[in-house]
Design an enzyme around this catalytic site. Structure first.
Site, short mmCIF file in Angstrom:
data_model
loop_
_atom_site.label_atom_id
_atom_site.label_comp_id
_atom_site.label_asym_id
_atom_site.label_seq_id
_atom_site.Cartn_x
_atom_site.Cartn_y
_atom_site.Cartn_z
N ASP A 165 -4.99 8.60 -39.86
CA ASP A 165 -4.61 9.95 -39.42
C ASP A 165 -3.16 9.97 -38.94
O ASP A 165 -2.40 10.92 -39.23
CB ASP A 165 -5.51 10.39 -38.27
CG ASP A 165 -6.80 11.03 -38.75
OD1 ASP A 165 -6.90 11.36 -39.94
OD2 ASP A 165 -7.71 11.21 -37.93
N ILE A 166 -2.77 8.96 -38.18
CA ILE A 166 -1.42 8.94 -37.63
C ILE A 166 -0.39 8.75 -38.73
O ILE A 166 0.66 9.40 -38.75
CB ILE A 166 -1.32 7.86 -36.54
CG1 ILE A 166 -2.13 8.33 -35.32
CG2 ILE A 166 0.13 7.56 -36.15
CD1 ILE A 166 -2.41 7.26 -34.31
#
Length: 761
Positions: free
Chosen positions: A546-547
């Site tokens: 996600d990051i």
């Protein structure tokens, strides 16, 4: 007028090379400076090819300062990986990327990917509970630094076009890692808690790694009642539900409390199916599961192939398939092939005149994205992380949400990070007190709109008309169903920059797949490479994917704004989270031999590993790059008799020495003689003990109206003239609704009527 193509001079290091590659993907002219005869990294032909295909090559002797000055005089950006930093002309965007930053007591420390990952907190949250920490494969710390450095380049260019002179961007790889841990430090900041290593289960979300009949799967219970109900229906159909159809399991709190039992039932179920068949069946039910793919399986992935993700890399003798870029740019164009330059193939650049990009006439020191309005329709982590980066650097980010569809990180019990107990009562603390939400949504405004209503959608269209950027991470079909596909957005705002962040992208045979960070990591090859051996995979179960997607979306956004300023055209950046994390798989596809999980060892550096020290769960990370470093290490540990550094006795000798030492003291002794080493730091260590982060003021205290005062993770891109920062804490749900609607010109009576009708809640 300066050249339309940005020229970047790269003084390369392992912490800059990915940034240079990303800038090639944006269409910049990246000039790699090599020593006469070529960079020693060329000895590994295909590794060098991956990092440097598409770049220009100029050779300069180390003492040829005049030649470097001529080259820099015609450049716009200096991407500087040198330890001491080059002398840069004042007009340049000078991006220095170092292991620990340009200042602070450890700025001179030696750092490899492994050591930076340890000191940045990444190693501490991967591996089996009670066992040694485990590194993520394919140099993820280096690549986090690289994508942040590429963002720094775009921010610097934007500030320069606006009017700032050149400036220094100080990018610390350690801070890039420390800002990318999901809940790694947040659990300590908001609950005084250091989570144990999670093994094969996500520390917050009920997801993990499961065995299939022919491999492994990433997946779990999802994040909504619909997903649990759908999974339970499937289990019932196959008579595999065991006791999970008992009423108590309808509660997400109960499922989290006894997650081990739930996962045991699921494991019995998944083990009967081949991994691809199970994933296809699950996705047909809109359940978030994916097969764990090996890197050698990626070129056959139907979604990546359909979207033309891969590139052909050519050397003089051969060509191979390689990983592509995290998004197509500009305006949806893909790079099909890249050529590896011969050493010094572009020496003419030293004598070819070129005017750099001119600066504008605004001399303010406001953050680089001041004046940019971003409409934020994202939720959870990937999208909010993107818009957090934009907000940190001055963009006005307006988060659109409602009590009918709040961001799950505001209220979900399994993502609850607060010293206050979770009650489920929908009061101010329920919606506004979660440390997870409050970290990734700082600097933003909140507008409450019920988008299920025609009135809410009409107000959204009015907001779109006043915005520069729209970012969303819905499933691929949602915006079209709302009547807000890209063509509709262009009719509202012709030059809109629209960044979509669905898991698989808006096209391709799997565009409808439901994804979470762990399932994307599974598909990308990252999970399959993370483990102790091919038959002992641990996987990546926290939100690294996600990051990474959020960072690539931020890079795409700023690059698209630059493109709009040059051409007058907006664009749709159809970012696939799968492609973003696959672009972080390094040389795993182009390599001559497909890589396999190898624990903490390194193909070139030896010994490399973690060694237990004094105290509970205290470890020392060591990474030896050369015979000179090996000699120095033997002296420090009092074992000059040791021979081959690749032999098993080398690691055993370090382990025996480290076991009697505090981790920090051991690291300091090794660093004093130039050996890369560092303590494996957890969230508490980062916040309380790390002298480098403390000296650089990485954690920033700010007061939230409901959650109270707490420390925020800092901004890892430090611009000298137009700095970003934490200007305000995360918004209360709907706190800015009235102010934003007044700015649209809505009279008080209409706002009151909308509120009374429940549109603004």
């Amino acid at each position: 007028m300066g050249g339309s193509v940005v020229r970047v001079v790269e003084l390369s290091s392992p912490f800059t090379r990915f940034a240079g590659r990303l800038l090639v993907g944006l269409g910049h002219e990246v000039v790699l400076v090599e020593p006469p005869g070529g960079d020693p990294a060329r000895r590994d032909v295909w590794s060098f090819a991956h990092w440097n295909a598409g770049k220009r090559s100029v050779t300069l002797a180390e003492d040829d300062r005049a030649g470097l000055r001529r080259l820099l005089a015609s450049a716009d950006v200096l991407l500087d990986g040198t330890p001491q930093g080059a002398c840069a002309p004042g007009h340049l965007v000078h991006v220095r990327v170092t292991p620990f930053g340009c200042s602070g007591p450890r700025s001179g420390w030696q750092g490899t990917d492994f050591v930076v990952a340890a000191l940045g907190g990444m190693l501490a949250q991967a591996g089996d509970p009670g066992g040694p920490p485990l590194t993520l494969p394919e140099n993820q710390a280096e690549q986090l630094a690289g994508v942040n450095a590429a963002i720094a380049v775009q921010l610097g260019l934007r500030a320069r076009r606006r009017g700032s002179a050149g400036q220094l961007a100080d990018v610390s790889a350690q801070e890039c890692v420390a800002a990318a841990l999901e809940s790694g430090a947040l659990a300590y900041l908001h609950e005084d808690r250091v989570p144990p290593r999670p093994g094969r289960e996500h520390p917050l979300v009920p997801h993990g790694l499961f065995r299939a009949a022919d491999g492994q799967l990433g997946g779990g219970l999802g994040g909504s009642p619909r997903m649990w109900d759908g999974l339970l229906d499937w289990l019932r159909e196959e008579h595999a539900q065991a006791d999970l159809d008992e009423p108590r399991w309808q509660s997400p709190v109960e499922r989290k409390k006894d997650q081990r039992h739930v996962f045991e039932v699921l494991q019995d179920f998944t083990g009967k199916y081949p991994k691809n068949e199970f994933a296809e069946r699950a996705q047909a039910r809109k359940l978030p599961w994916a097969p764990v793919q090996r890197p050698d399986e990626l070129p056959g992935d139907p979604q990546l192939r359909a979207r033309d993700f891969f590139v052909t890399v050519r050397t003089v003798e051969e060509e191979r398939t390689d990983l592509g870029f995290g998004f197509a740019f500009p305006e949806g164009r893909r790079i099909a092939s890249l050529t590896v330059p011969e050493p010094g193939a572009h020496q003419a650049l030293l004598s070819t005149p070129r005017e750099p990009i001119p600066a504008g006439d605004d001399t303010s020191d406001a953050p680089a994205l001041t004046g940019v309005r971003v409409l934020d329709l994202t939720w959870v982590l990937a999208g909010p992380y993107c818009t957090k980066v934009l907000a940190d650097h001055g963009a006005e980010v307006i988060k659109v949400e409602s009590r009918n569809r709040p961001d799950p990180t505001r209220f979900a019990p399994f993502m609850h990070l607060s010293r206050r107990p979770y009650t489920g009562v929908e009061d101010d603390a329920f919606f506004n007190g979660n440390g997870y939400f409050n970290e990734v949504n700082r600097n933003k405004r909140s507008v409450a709109l019920d988008l299920r209503t025609p009135e809410g959608l009409e107000l959204l269209r009015e907001l779109i008309a006043t915005s520069d950027v729209l970012v969303e991470n819905f499933s691929s079909s949602v915006m079209t169903k709302m009547g807000l596909g890209y063509d509709a957005l262009r009719r509202i705002k012709p030059d809109i920059v629209y960044v979509s962040m669905s898991g698989m992208g808006h096209t391709g045979p799997r565009s409808g797949w439901v994804s979470y960070a762990d399932t994307v990591s599974a598909l990308s090859g990252l999970t399959g490479l993370m483990g102790w051996a091919p038959d002992d995979v641990v996987g990546v179960v926290y939100g690294h994917g996600d990051i990474v997607a959020g960072l690539h979306a931020a890079l795409a956004t700023v690059a698209a704004l630059e493109h709009r300023d040059r051409t007058g055209r907006g664009q749709h950046v159809d970012l696939s989270q799968l492609e973003a994390i696959a672009a972080h798989m390094g040389t795993s596809v182009i390599a001559s031999q497909p890589p396999v999980p190898r624990g903490n060892t390194h193909p070139s550096f030896a010994p490399q590993g973690v060694y237990r020290c004094l105290g509970p769960d205290r470890w020392l990370a060591v990474s030896v790059r050369s015979e000179e470093e090996w000699t120095a290490l033997r002296t420090v540990i009092g074992r000059p008799d040791l021979g081959d550094r690749r032999a098993g006795e080398a690691g055993a000798a370090i382990a025996a020495w480290a076991r009697t030492m505090p981790a920090d003291a051991a690291a300091e002794l090794l660093q004093a003689v130039g050996v890369p080493a560092g303590a494996v730091q957890n969230g508490q260590d980062l916040v309380e003990q790390d002298p480098q982060l403390r000296a650089r003021g990485f954690y920033v205290r700010a007061e939230h109206p409901v959650a109270g005062a707490f420390l925020h993770e800092g901004v890892p891109i430090r611009l000298s003239r137009t700095p970003g920062g934490i200007r305000r804490t995360a918004p209360l749900l709907g706190a800015d609704t009235e102010a934003v609607l007044r700015d649209l010109g809505l009279p008080p009576a209409r706002i009151a009527a909308l509120r009374a009708a429940g549109i603004l809640r």
